[in-house]
Design a protein around this motif. Structure first.
Motif, PDB file in Angstrom:
ATOM      1  N   SER A  16       0.822  -1.206   0.000  1.00  0.00           N
ATOM      2  CA  SER A  16       0.000   0.000   0.000  1.00  0.00           C
ATOM      3  C   SER A  16       0.858   1.258   0.000  1.00  0.00           C
ATOM      4  N   THR A  17       0.259   2.339  -0.432  1.00  0.00           N
ATOM      5  CA  THR A  17       0.795   3.668  -0.208  1.00  0.00           C
ATOM      6  C   THR A  17       0.108   4.243   1.035  1.00  0.00           C
ATOM      7  N   ASP A  18       0.411   5.500   1.369  1.00  0.00           N
ATOM      8  CA  ASP A  18      -0.142   6.106   2.580  1.00  0.00           C
ATOM      9  C   ASP A  18      -1.548   6.638   2.287  1.00  0.00           C
ATOM     10  N   THR A  19      -2.505   5.721   2.243  1.00  0.00           N
ATOM     11  CA  THR A  19      -3.869   6.084   1.866  1.00  0.00           C
ATOM     12  C   THR A  19      -4.530   7.007   2.883  1.00  0.00           C
ATOM     13  N   ARG A  20      -4.223   6.811   4.157  1.00  0.00           N
ATOM     14  CA  ARG A  20      -4.863   7.650   5.178  1.00  0.00           C
ATOM     15  C   ARG A  20      -4.431   9.105   5.042  1.00  0.00           C
ATOM     16  N   ALA A  21      -3.168   9.319   4.710  1.00  0.00           N
ATOM     17  CA  ALA A  21      -2.690  10.688   4.514  1.00  0.00           C
ATOM     18  C   ALA A  21      -3.362  11.331   3.309  1.00  0.00           C
ATOM     19  N   VAL A  22      -3.545  10.558   2.232  1.00  0.00           N
ATOM     20  CA  VAL A  22      -4.197  11.090   1.032  1.00  0.00           C
ATOM     21  C   VAL A  22      -5.655  11.436   1.330  1.00  0.00           C
ATOM     22  N   MET A  23      -6.363  10.552   2.035  1.00  0.00           N
ATOM     23  CA  MET A  23      -7.765  10.817   2.349  1.00  0.00           C
ATOM     24  C   MET A  23      -7.904  12.026   3.269  1.00  0.00           C
ATOM     25  N   ALA A  24      -6.978  12.175   4.226  1.00  0.00           N
ATOM     26  CA  ALA A  24      -7.014  13.338   5.113  1.00  0.00           C
ATOM     27  C   ALA A  24      -6.754  14.617   4.323  1.00  0.00           C
ATOM     28  N   ALA A  25      -5.815  14.556   3.368  1.00  0.00           N
ATOM     29  CA  ALA A  25      -5.519  15.724   2.537  1.00  0.00           C
ATOM     30  C   ALA A  25      -6.718  16.083   1.670  1.00  0.00           C
ATOM     31  N   ALA A  26      -7.417  15.073   1.174  1.00  0.00           N
ATOM     32  CA  ALA A  26      -8.599  15.325   0.342  1.00  0.00           C
ATOM     33  C   ALA A  26      -9.682  16.047   1.143  1.00  0.00           C
ATOM     34  N   GLU A  27      -9.813  15.692   2.414  1.00  0.00           N
ATOM     35  CA  GLU A  27     -10.807  16.360   3.264  1.00  0.00           C
ATOM     36  C   GLU A  27     -10.454  17.822   3.505  1.00  0.00           C
ATOM     37  N   GLY A  66      -6.979  14.638  -7.452  1.00  0.00           N
ATOM     38  CA  GLY A  66      -8.055  13.658  -7.385  1.00  0.00           C
ATOM     39  C   GLY A  66      -9.417  14.296  -7.216  1.00  0.00           C
ATOM     40  N   SER A  67      -9.460  15.414  -6.479  1.00  0.00           N
ATOM     41  CA  SER A  67     -10.738  16.101  -6.269  1.00  0.00           C
ATOM     42  C   SER A  67     -11.276  16.710  -7.554  1.00  0.00           C
ATOM     43  N   PHE A  89      -8.312   4.191  -4.844  1.00  0.00           N
ATOM     44  CA  PHE A  89      -9.259   3.969  -3.746  1.00  0.00           C
ATOM     45  C   PHE A  89      -9.285   5.175  -2.817  1.00  0.00           C
ATOM     46  N   ALA A  90      -8.101   5.651  -2.426  1.00  0.00           N
ATOM     47  CA  ALA A  90      -8.011   6.762  -1.485  1.00  0.00           C
ATOM     48  C   ALA A  90      -8.623   8.038  -2.064  1.00  0.00           C
ATOM     49  N   LEU A  91      -8.459   8.236  -3.377  1.00  0.00           N
ATOM     50  CA  LEU A  91      -8.965   9.440  -4.025  1.00  0.00           C
ATOM     51  C   LEU A  91     -10.427   9.313  -4.457  1.00  0.00           C
ATOM     52  N   GLY A  92     -10.945   8.096  -4.483  1.00  0.00           N
ATOM     53  CA  GLY A  92     -12.305   7.888  -4.973  1.00  0.00           C
ATOM     54  C   GLY A  92     -12.424   8.078  -6.472  1.00  0.00           C
ATOM     55  N   THR A  93     -11.314   7.825  -7.195  1.00  0.00           N
ATOM     56  CA  THR A  93     -11.301   7.956  -8.656  1.00  0.00           C
ATOM     57  C   THR A  93     -11.071   6.573  -9.254  1.00  0.00           C
ATOM     58  N   ASP A 126     -18.008   5.052  -5.137  1.00  0.00           N
ATOM     59  CA  ASP A 126     -18.350   4.549  -3.807  1.00  0.00           C
ATOM     60  C   ASP A 126     -17.593   3.256  -3.507  1.00  0.00           C
ATOM     61  N   GLY A 127     -17.421   2.407  -4.536  1.00  0.00           N
ATOM     62  CA  GLY A 127     -16.670   1.170  -4.353  1.00  0.00           C
ATOM     63  C   GLY A 127     -15.214   1.431  -4.014  1.00  0.00           C
ATOM     64  N   CYS A 128     -14.652   2.473  -4.631  1.00  0.00           N
ATOM     65  CA  CYS A 128     -13.266   2.851  -4.302  1.00  0.00           C
ATOM     66  C   CYS A 128     -13.153   3.258  -2.839  1.00  0.00           C
ATOM     67  N   ARG A 129     -14.051   4.103  -2.408  1.00  0.00           N
ATOM     68  CA  ARG A 129     -13.976   4.599  -1.022  1.00  0.00           C
ATOM     69  C   ARG A 129     -14.149   3.462  -0.024  1.00  0.00           C
TER      70      ARG A 129
END
Length: 377
Positions: free
Chosen positions: A173-184, A270-271, A290-294, A347-350
Motif C-alpha cells: 500500500s501507499t499512505d492512503t490515510r494521509a491522502v484521504m485526510a488531505a482530500a478532506e 483527485g478532487s 481507492f483513497a482518491l475515490g477515482t 463509492d466502491g473505491c472509497r
C-alpha cells in the motif's frame, strides 16, 4: 548488555511513496524491541528518470555495481558487515539483485542470519524465459521466510512448494490515510484555482499517476485521450509523474503534465477528476485510486502488477477487455456519461480504501519479523 535484535531490509532504492511505510515500520519494530536498518542502493536505467528517489535519516547507502549482460542488467550491492551483524536479512525477490545469493546460501548452511525474500511472487511485468522462472523458484526455496505483497503472491509462492506457515502477506500500500485526510482539507477555492489554471471542465477530467515509461503504455494512453476529447469537448487528462516518455505527454493536445505530485497535490488533483486512466501496468496506483475515490479504467493486459488483484471490475474499477485504444476511449466516454454507474464505482473505491494502509502493512510486516526471530531462537 544484550543488544536489541536487528533486522536489515535491503532495497534497490528508496521510493518517495515508501517513506511513510518505513517510518511506521521503524516505530512498530522499536515498540517490539527490534532495531530496523534500512540499506539502499541507487536507481538505474529508466527507473532513474522517474525522479522518485529520496533519502531517509539513518538509512545506509550501499556501494553498488552494475553489469550489463546483453539486454539485462545485473546489480550487486555490497552488504558488508550487515550480512553478518543482522539477526534477520530481508532481501529483494529479484534475480538481478545478485547480493541476495550469498546470504541465502549462508543461511541454508546455517553460517549466516536467516533470510527473508520480499516481492510479488512470479514475474508480472514480463514473460520470463523457462530458465529464469526455474531459477526464481530455486531462489525462493532457499529462503527462510517470504513477505508477499498480496494474496496472489502468497498463492504463487505456495505453488512453488514454499511452506505456507512461513509466508506473510503485507497487503502492499501507499499512505492512503494521509491522502484521504488531505482530500478532506481540499477547499472549493483550491479546486477553482486548479480548474482555472489548466482550463478544466468539471465532469470531463481524468487523472494519471505513475512513471512515464513503457510499462504504463503512454502512447496508447495519449491516443485514447485524444479520442475521448473528440467525443467530449473540454476533456483533459492530468498527468502526475515523470520518466523517459515525459516528452510525449508535453506534446499532447489533451494531456497536461503537472509534474510529480506530493500528498497534498495528489489529493487536489483527485478532487478535480472523475476517473483514473491506466491502460498499462496497474500497480500501487490501485490504492491511490481507492483513497482518491477515482476509479481506474484499465485494460485486460497481461503485464499488470500484482496489485491489479485489488481491482474489482464493476465494483471499484472498469476493466476493458480490449487492446484497441478506440474501444478503450469509448468505454471511458460511456462511463463519464453514465453518472449513476460512475458514482457506484467511486463509492466502491472509497469502501475499498479502508482495507489498505501503510499502518496495516507495517503491522503485518512487523508480525512476520517477530515470527522469524522466534523461529530462529
Amino acid at each position: 548488555m544484550n543488544r536489541r535484535p536487528r533486522v536489515t531490509v535491503v532495497q534497490p532504492y528508496l521510493h518517495s511513496y515508501r517513506v511513510p511505510f518505513y517510518e511506521c515500520l521503524h516505530a512498530d519494530l522499536a515498540s517490539r524491541g527490534v532495531e530496523l536498518i534500512l540499506a539502499l542502493g541507487s536507481p538505474t536505467g529508466q527507473i532513474a528518470h522517474r525522479s522518485d528517489a529520496c533519502a531517509l535519516a539513518d538509512a545506509v547507502q550501499l556501494p553498488q555495481r552494475a553489469l550489463r549482460l546483453g539486454p539485462k542488467q545485473l546489480l550487486w550491492r555490497q552488504l558488508g558487515e550487515l550480512a553478518h551483524t543482522s539477526d534477520v536479512l530481508v532481501l529483494q525477490h529479484m534475480l538481478h539483485c545478485t547480493e541476495s545469493y550469498a546470504p541465502l546460501l549462508r543461511s541454508r548452511l546455517r553460517k549466516g542470519p536467516p533470510v527473508a525474500l520480499w516481492g510479488q511472487g512470479k514475474a508480472y511485468s514480463y514473460r520470463p524465459l523457462p530458465l529464469a522462472a526455474a531459477a526464481k523458484t530455486a531462489m525462493t526455496r532457499l529462503a527462510d521466510w517470504f513477505f508477499a505483497y498480496t494474496e496472489q503472491g502468497r498463492r504463487d509462492v505456495e505453488g512453488w512448494g514454499f511452506p505456507s506457515d512461513r509466508i506473510t502477506v503485507v497487503h502492499n500500500s501507499t499512505d492512503t490515510r494521509a491522502v484521504m485526510a488531505a482530500a478532506e482539507r481540499t477547499t472549493p477555492v483550491q479546486l477553482a484555482v486548479l480548474n482555472a489554471q489548466y482550463g478544466l471542465t468539471p465532469g470531463r477530467t481524468a487523472l494519471f499517476i505513475g512513471g512515464l515509461d513503457a510499462p504504463k503504455r503512454i502512447p496508447f494512453l495519449l491516443r485514447a485521450v485524444d479520442r475521448i476529447a473528440a467525443q467530449l469537448p473540454g476533456f483533459r487528462l492530468l498527468v502526475a509523474g515523470d520518466g523517459v516518455q515525459r516528452g510525449l505527454v508535453e506534446e499532447s493536445r489533451t494531456a497536461v503534465w503537472v509534474g510529480r505530485a506530493s500528498t497534498e497535490q495528489k489529493a487536489l488533483l483527485g478532487s478535480a477528476c472523475e476517473v483514473m486512466l491506466m491502460p498499462g501496468a496497474v500497480g500501487l496506483c490501485a490504492v491511490d485510486s481507492f483513497a482518491l475515490g477515482t476509479p481506474i479504467v484499465t485494460t485486460r493486459w497481461p503485464f499488470h502488477g500484482v496489485e491489479f488483484g485489488y481491482l474489482e471490475h464493476g465494483g471499484n474499477a472498469l476493466v476493458v477487455p480490449t487492446e484497441d485504444d478506440g474501444r478503450y476511449a469509448d468505454a471511458v466516454v460511456g462511463l463519464l456519461r453514465n453518472r449513476e454507474r460512475l458514482r457506484r464505482l467511486q463509492d466502491g473505491c472509497r469502501a475499498a480504501a479502508d482495507s489498505y494502509s501503510v499502518e496495516g502493512m507495517s503491522g503485518r510486516f512487523a508480525d512476520g519479523v517477530e515470527r522469524m526471530l522466534a523461529r530462529s531462537c
